[in-house]
Write a protein that holds these residues in place. Sequence first.
Motif, mmCIF file in Angstrom:
data_model
loop_
_atom_site.group_PDB
_atom_site.id
_atom_site.type_symbol
_atom_site.label_atom_id
_atom_site.label_comp_id
_atom_site.label_asym_id
_atom_site.label_seq_id
_atom_site.Cartn_x
_atom_site.Cartn_y
_atom_site.Cartn_z
ATOM 1 N N GLU A 1 6.894 -0.288 7.393
ATOM 2 C CA GLU A 1 6.581 1.025 6.842
ATOM 3 C C GLU A 1 7.867 1.763 6.512
ATOM 4 O OE1 GLU A 1 4.052 3.511 9.196
ATOM 5 O OE2 GLU A 1 2.509 1.983 9.384
ATOM 6 N N CYS A 2 7.884 2.346 5.331
ATOM 7 C CA CYS A 2 8.997 3.198 4.903
ATOM 8 C C CYS A 2 8.408 4.552 4.546
ATOM 9 C CB CYS A 2 9.705 2.603 3.691
ATOM 10 S SG CYS A 2 10.487 1.014 4.026
ATOM 11 N N THR A 3 8.949 5.606 5.134
ATOM 12 C CA THR A 3 8.457 6.960 4.874
ATOM 13 C C THR A 3 9.516 7.732 4.111
ATOM 14 O OG1 THR A 3 7.174 6.887 6.926
ATOM 15 C CG2 THR A 3 7.548 9.056 5.959
ATOM 16 N N TYR A 4 9.057 8.414 3.055
ATOM 17 C CA TYR A 4 9.947 9.178 2.191
ATOM 18 C C TYR A 4 9.523 10.638 2.155
ATOM 19 C CZ TYR A 4 10.836 4.483 0.419
ATOM 20 O OH TYR A 4 11.149 3.161 0.329
ATOM 21 N N SER A 5 10.509 11.510 2.085
ATOM 22 C CA SER A 5 10.270 12.925 1.791
ATOM 23 C C SER A 5 10.922 13.179 0.436
ATOM 24 C CB SER A 5 10.887 13.817 2.868
ATOM 25 O OG SER A 5 12.299 13.834 2.741
ATOM 26 N N GLN A 6 10.998 14.431 0.046
ATOM 27 C CA GLN A 6 11.669 14.760 -1.214
ATOM 28 C C GLN A 6 13.144 14.404 -1.176
ATOM 29 O OE1 GLN A 6 10.831 18.906 -1.538
ATOM 30 N NE2 GLN A 6 12.513 19.511 -0.205
ATOM 31 N N ASN A 7 13.700 14.191 0.026
ATOM 32 C CA ASN A 7 15.112 13.847 0.181
ATOM 33 C C ASN A 7 15.359 12.348 0.267
ATOM 34 O OD1 ASN A 7 15.848 16.588 0.251
ATOM 35 N ND2 ASN A 7 15.303 16.686 2.412
ATOM 36 N N ASN B 1 0.850 -1.185 0.000
ATOM 37 C CA ASN B 1 0.000 0.000 0.000
ATOM 38 C C ASN B 1 0.890 1.240 0.000
ATOM 39 O OD1 ASN B 1 -2.453 1.482 0.223
ATOM 40 N ND2 ASN B 1 -2.128 1.681 2.427
ATOM 41 N N VAL B 2 0.417 2.297 -0.660
ATOM 42 C CA VAL B 2 1.154 3.557 -0.681
ATOM 43 C C VAL B 2 0.194 4.677 -0.315
ATOM 44 C CG1 VAL B 2 2.462 5.179 -2.105
ATOM 45 C CG2 VAL B 2 2.717 2.714 -2.478
ATOM 46 N N ARG B 3 0.597 5.505 0.666
ATOM 47 C CA ARG B 3 -0.183 6.682 1.064
ATOM 48 C C ARG B 3 0.668 7.913 0.787
ATOM 49 N NH1 ARG B 3 -0.537 6.931 6.540
ATOM 50 N NH2 ARG B 3 0.861 5.199 6.874
ATOM 51 N N GLN B 4 0.078 8.884 0.128
ATOM 52 C CA GLN B 4 0.796 10.104 -0.248
ATOM 53 C C GLN B 4 0.130 11.303 0.418
ATOM 54 O OE1 GLN B 4 3.435 10.107 -2.772
ATOM 55 N NE2 GLN B 4 3.792 12.150 -1.989
ATOM 56 N N SER B 5 0.943 12.198 0.980
ATOM 57 C CA SER B 5 0.440 13.470 1.499
ATOM 58 C C SER B 5 1.314 14.575 0.909
ATOM 59 C CB SER B 5 0.492 13.501 3.027
ATOM 60 O OG SER B 5 1.828 13.632 3.478
ATOM 61 N N GLU B 6 1.042 15.799 1.298
ATOM 62 C CA GLU B 6 1.862 16.914 0.805
ATOM 63 C C GLU B 6 3.309 16.788 1.272
ATOM 64 O OE1 GLU B 6 0.400 20.853 1.526
ATOM 65 O OE2 GLU B 6 -1.649 20.242 1.040
ATOM 66 N N ARG B 7 3.483 16.276 2.497
ATOM 67 C CA ARG B 7 4.800 16.216 3.127
ATOM 68 C C ARG B 7 5.581 14.957 2.821
ATOM 69 N NH1 ARG B 7 6.662 16.195 8.450
ATOM 70 N NH2 ARG B 7 5.105 14.650 8.934
ATOM 71 N N VAL B 8 4.900 13.815 2.839
ATOM 72 C CA VAL B 8 5.600 12.537 2.759
ATOM 73 C C VAL B 8 4.818 11.503 1.949
ATOM 74 C CG1 VAL B 8 6.799 12.811 4.975
ATOM 75 C CG2 VAL B 8 4.585 11.671 4.908
ATOM 76 N N CYS B 9 5.521 10.441 1.623
ATOM 77 C CA CYS B 9 4.932 9.251 1.019
ATOM 78 C C CYS B 9 5.266 8.086 1.947
ATOM 79 C CB CYS B 9 5.537 9.013 -0.360
ATOM 80 S SG CYS B 9 4.997 7.466 -1.123
ATOM 81 N N VAL B 10 4.252 7.299 2.298
ATOM 82 C CA VAL B 10 4.460 6.148 3.172
ATOM 83 C C VAL B 10 4.131 4.878 2.401
ATOM 84 C CG1 VAL B 10 3.788 4.996 5.312
ATOM 85 C CG2 VAL B 10 3.878 7.496 5.226
ATOM 86 N N GLU B 11 5.096 3.988 2.333
ATOM 87 C CA GLU B 11 4.881 2.681 1.718
ATOM 88 C C GLU B 11 4.736 1.646 2.826
ATOM 89 O OE1 GLU B 11 7.176 3.356 -2.503
ATOM 90 O OE2 GLU B 11 8.050 1.941 -1.077
ATOM 91 N N GLU B 12 3.623 0.917 2.782
ATOM 92 C CA GLU B 12 3.333 -0.066 3.824
ATOM 93 C C GLU B 12 3.402 -1.484 3.262
ATOM 94 O OE1 GLU B 12 0.081 2.102 6.594
ATOM 95 O OE2 GLU B 12 -0.613 1.500 4.596
ATOM 96 N N SER B 13 3.935 -2.354 4.067
ATOM 97 C CA SER B 13 3.990 -3.778 3.754
ATOM 98 C C SER B 13 3.741 -4.532 5.049
ATOM 99 C CB SER B 13 5.343 -4.159 3.168
ATOM 100 O OG SER B 13 5.561 -3.478 1.958
ATOM 101 N N ARG B 14 2.492 -4.619 5.415
ATOM 102 C CA ARG B 14 2.131 -5.216 6.708
ATOM 103 C C ARG B 14 2.644 -6.643 6.854
ATOM 104 N NH1 ARG B 14 -0.383 -2.285 10.026
ATOM 105 N NH2 ARG B 14 -1.753 -0.606 9.432
ATOM 106 N N HIS B 15 2.798 -7.336 5.758
ATOM 107 C CA HIS B 15 3.182 -8.742 5.847
ATOM 108 C C HIS B 15 4.620 -8.993 5.403
ATOM 109 C CE1 HIS B 15 -0.959 -9.443 6.798
ATOM 110 N NE2 HIS B 15 -1.317 -8.793 5.716
ATOM 111 N N HIS B 16 5.347 -7.919 5.141
ATOM 112 C CA HIS B 16 6.763 -8.062 4.774
ATOM 113 C C HIS B 16 7.612 -7.732 5.985
ATOM 114 C CE1 HIS B 16 6.098 -8.790 0.615
ATOM 115 N NE2 HIS B 16 5.728 -7.565 0.296
#
Length: 167
Positions: A52-58, A32-47
Motif C-alpha cells: 500500500e502506498c498512501t499519497y496526500s497533495q504533497n 486498486n486505487v481508493r480516493q478520499s478527501e484527504r488521501v489516495c491509497v494505491e493497493e497492490s496486494r500481490h506486489h
Amino acid sequence: MKWTIQPHVGCGALSFGMKAEDVRFILGPPENVRQSERVCVEESRHHAPWNECTYSQNGLVSIASYLEGLENLSLDDNEMLGQPILELVDFLGQRNGGLFQAQGGSLYFDRLGMALLQFEDRNSRTLVLFSSGFDHREPLRQVSMSEVAEYYEDIMEQDPAADLFGA
C-alpha cells in the motif's frame, strides 16, 4: 533490492514526497486505487514488497508491507527480518525512546516514522513507514516492554522466540 529505512525520509528507492508516477515506476502499477478527501491509497496486494502506498497533495506519505517477499530490510545497519518479534520490538522501542500502543494493540514508533500493525499475529502483521507529520489518527499510550510481552503471550499463546519477523 536493499530496503534501508530512513526515518521520516523513506525506504530504499522510495522517498516520502515522491509523485505517484515515480513510485509506480519503481513498484509497478497498483491493482486498486481508493480516493478520499484527504488521501489516495494505491493497493497492490500481490506486489511485494510494498502493498500500500498512501499519497496526500504533497506526494507519498506512507508505505505498508504485509512482509511477504520483503527482503533486506534494515534500520541503522540492523537487519530486521528474521529477528524474534519481541527482540525487534525492544530494539525499535529503544531507538524510538519508548513503546506506544494503539487501542487495538498495534505498536507505533512515531520518532522512527514506523508502526507494526497487528504485531502479535504473524499472519496479519503489517509494517507501515510514514513521513514526518503524517497523522495516523491513533490515540496512543506508552507501555513497557514487559506489558508488550505479556499482551503478545496472552494473545498468541506461543513462544515469542519462535516468531521471527517477516519469516
